[in-house]
Write an enzyme that holds these catalytic residues in place. Structure first.
Site, PDB file in Angstrom:
ATOM      1  N   CYS A  66     -15.103   2.523 -21.269  1.00 51.77           N
ATOM      2  CA  CYS A  66     -16.857   2.183 -20.660  1.00 51.77           C
ATOM      3  C   CYS A  66     -17.977   0.845 -20.644  1.00 51.77           C
ATOM      4  O   CYS A  66     -18.165   0.592 -20.018  1.00 51.77           O
ATOM      5  CB  CYS A  66     -17.754   3.924 -21.314  1.00 51.77           C
TER       6      CYS A  66
ATOM      7  N   CYS B  57     -17.366  -1.967 -18.703  1.00 52.27           N
ATOM      8  CA  CYS B  57     -17.865  -1.302 -17.341  1.00 52.27           C
ATOM      9  C   CYS B  57     -18.818  -1.698 -16.496  1.00 52.27           C
ATOM     10  O   CYS B  57     -19.806  -1.891 -16.958  1.00 52.27           O
ATOM     11  CB  CYS B  57     -17.844   0.252 -16.589  1.00 52.27           C
TER      12      CYS B  57
ATOM     13  N   CYS C 147     -11.791   2.223 -15.495  1.00 51.79           N
ATOM     14  CA  CYS C 147     -12.362   3.527 -15.073  1.00 51.79           C
ATOM     15  C   CYS C 147     -10.949   4.262 -15.192  1.00 51.79           C
ATOM     16  O   CYS C 147     -10.957   5.118 -14.510  1.00 51.79           O
ATOM     17  CB  CYS C 147     -13.647   4.097 -14.073  1.00 51.79           C
TER      18      CYS C 147
ATOM     19  N   GLU D 195       0.874  -1.207  -0.007  1.00 56.04           N
ATOM     20  CA  GLU D 195       0.202   0.390  -0.041  1.00 56.04           C
ATOM     21  C   GLU D 195       0.600   1.575   0.006  1.00 56.04           C
ATOM     22  O   GLU D 195       0.471   2.484  -0.240  1.00 56.04           O
ATOM     23  CB  GLU D 195      -0.977  -0.088   1.061  1.00 56.04           C
TER      24      GLU D 195
ATOM     25  N   CYS E 115     -23.810   4.552 -14.240  1.00 55.40           N
ATOM     26  CA  CYS E 115     -22.817   6.227 -14.389  1.00 55.40           C
ATOM     27  C   CYS E 115     -23.036   7.540 -14.848  1.00 55.40           C
ATOM     28  O   CYS E 115     -23.827   7.324 -16.198  1.00 55.40           O
ATOM     29  CB  CYS E 115     -22.031   5.065 -15.469  1.00 55.40           C
TER      30      CYS E 115
END
Length: 360
Positions: free
Chosen positions: A196, A199, A189, A34, A205
Site C-alpha cells: 500500500c 500504491c 495491490c 491473454e 483508497c
C-alpha cells in the site's frame, strides 16, 4: 481525463512492467498471451509463451497444427480447456475473419475461449479500442479503491464493477491504462501482503482509509472440498509406458494419461482383458495428491510390468511412450510428476520386473 485513469497512466509509464514479449503491435501475440495469462502468473507463462512462438510463430501455423501438438506444448500449464479453445479460435479466425483478429470487442468475444474482458484487452492492446477490462486484478483494485463489498463472482457485484470499470475509461491511452490496471493488481495491490505505501491510489483508497484492505474484495464463500480417489495403472514394457487419450471434455480433456482402473477390478485381469497384454508383475507405487479447483484427486498408482507387446499393438486411443521421451507427450502435470522419477531412477528395465518396494 478523470484523475483515476490519469494517475494510473502516469504510474504505469514510470513503474509498470515494460518489455514483456507480448507488448507488441501484433494481435496474434497479444491474444496468445491473454489466453495463457488467464488464471496464470506472468513468470509461469513466459517459458511456455516462448516455446509456443517458436513452434507456432503465426496464426496460420497454429491453425494448421493438430490439436495434440498444441496440448503437448501446453502440458503443465493447466486449465487445458484453454489450449483446446486456443486451437479452435485459431481455426475460427482463419475461416471466418480471413486470418485477422477483428478489432470489435463484441465480435472477439464470440470466438472460442475469449470472454468479455479478454476481448477488451486484446482490442485495446492491438487496436487502441476504448474498452474496459475486468479480470481478477482489476476486480481487486476496484473493490479496494472504491470500497465495494460482496464477492465479485456474484452477478450483482460483477455488474456493479463492470459499470465502474466502464465509467473510469480514459479518452486516450487506453492501452497504457489497461496495462496499468493489470500491473498494479499483479505487483502492488496483490491478494496477500499488498504494498500500500507504494500504491499511486493510496490517497484515495477506501479500503486503506477504513482499514479493510485484508477484507476486500470479499472472498468466495467457503464450500466443502470433495475428495475423489482414483486407481491408475503404470503399465510398462521395454522402457515405455502405456498411455491413453482422455475424452475431449472433463478433466485433462484431450491429454494423454494413465489408464484408470475400476475401483474393484483385479489389476492383472483388467489389463490383460482390456489390452491383451501378458502381465508379469503388479506392485504399488507412492500415491500423489492433486488439487483441482473444485475437488482433490488422490491418485493411487500401481506399477504393472508386462511382456513386450507385438508391433502395432497400440490402438487409436492408446500408445506406448518411451520413458526417456516424456517431454514429447501431452501429459497432465500430476501424471508427468508420477512418471519422471521412474525414468530418472530406471526402476524398470526391458528384461526385468518392477523393483520391489517402490512405494515412496
Amino acid at each position: 481525463m478523470n484523475t483515476f485513469a490519469e494517475t494510473l497512466i502516469a504510474w504505469q509509464r514510470e513503474h509498470g512492467r515494460h518489455g514483456l514479449p507480448w507488448q507488441v503491435d501484433d494481435a496474434y501475440r497479444v491474444w496468445l498471451s491473454e489466453i495463457m495469462l488467464q488464471q496464470t502468473q506472468v513468470d509461469t507463462v513466459l517459458p511456455y509463451y516462448a516455446r509456443f512462438l517458436a513452434r507456432f510463430p503465426d496464426l496460420p501455423s497454429l491453425a494448421a497444427a493438430p490439436v495434440e501438438d498444441v496440448l503437448t506444448l501446453w502440458s503443465g500449464l493447466g486449465y487445458y480447456a484453454r489450449a483446446r479453445n486456443l486451437h479452435k479460435c485459431a481455426r475460427a479466425v482463419m475461416a471466418q475473419h480471413g486470418g485477422r483478429f477483428p478489432a470489435d470487442p463484441a465480435v472477439l468475444a464470440e470466438l472460442p475461449g475469449i470472454g468479455r474482458s479478454t476481448a477488451a484487452a486484446i482490442s485495446a492492446f492491438s487496436y487502441g479500442t476504448r474498452a474496459a477490462i475486468l479480470d481478477g486484478n482489476v476486480k481487486r483494485v476496484l473493490a479496494r479503491a472504491f470500497g465495494i463489498d460482496g464477492f465479485p463472482g456474484t452477478k450483482p457485484v460483477e455488474n456493479r464493477l463492470w459499470e465502474l470499470a466502464e465509467s473510469l475509461l480514459p479518452e486516450r491511452d487506453v492501452d497504457i491504462y489497461t496495462q496499468a490496471q493489470m500491473d498494479l493488481g499483479a505487483t502492488v495491490c496483490t491478494r496477500g501482503r499488498p504494498a500500500c505505501p507504494r500504491c499511486p491510489l493510496a490517497g484515495r483508497c477506501v479500503a486503506l482509509r477504513d482499514g479493510r484492505v485484508g477484507e476486500l474484495p470479499t472472498p468466495r464463500p467457503k464450500r466443502e472440498t470433495r475428495t475423489r480417489e482414483g486407481r491408475f495403472a503404470v503399465v510398462l514394457a521395454d522402457g515405455a509406458v502405456l498411455l491413453e487419450r482422455r475424452p475431449p471434455s472433463g478433466i485433462w480433456g484431450g491429454l494423454l494419461s494413465l489408464p484408470e482402473l475400476p475401483e474393484d477390478a483385479d489389476t492383472a485381469d483388467w489389463i490383460a482383458g482390456r489390452y491383451g497384454l501378458q502381465v508379469r508383475s503388479v506392485s504399488p507405487l507412492g500415491g500423489l495428491r492433486h488439487v483441482f479447483t473444485h475437488f482433490t484427486l488422490e491418485m493411487r498408482p500401481e506399477a504393472v510390468q508386462v511382456a513386450p507387446p507385438p508391433p502395432g499393438a497400440a490402438g487409436s486411443a492408446h500408445l506406448w511412450q518411451p520413458l526417456d521421451r516424456l517431454d514429447e507427450a501431452a501429459l497432465p502435470a500430476p501424471v508427468r510428476k508420477l512418471l519422471e522419477p521412474l525414468a530418472a531412477r530406471d526402476l524398470f528395465s526391458p528384461a526385468g520386473g518392477a523393483a520391489a518396494g517402490t512405494g515412496g
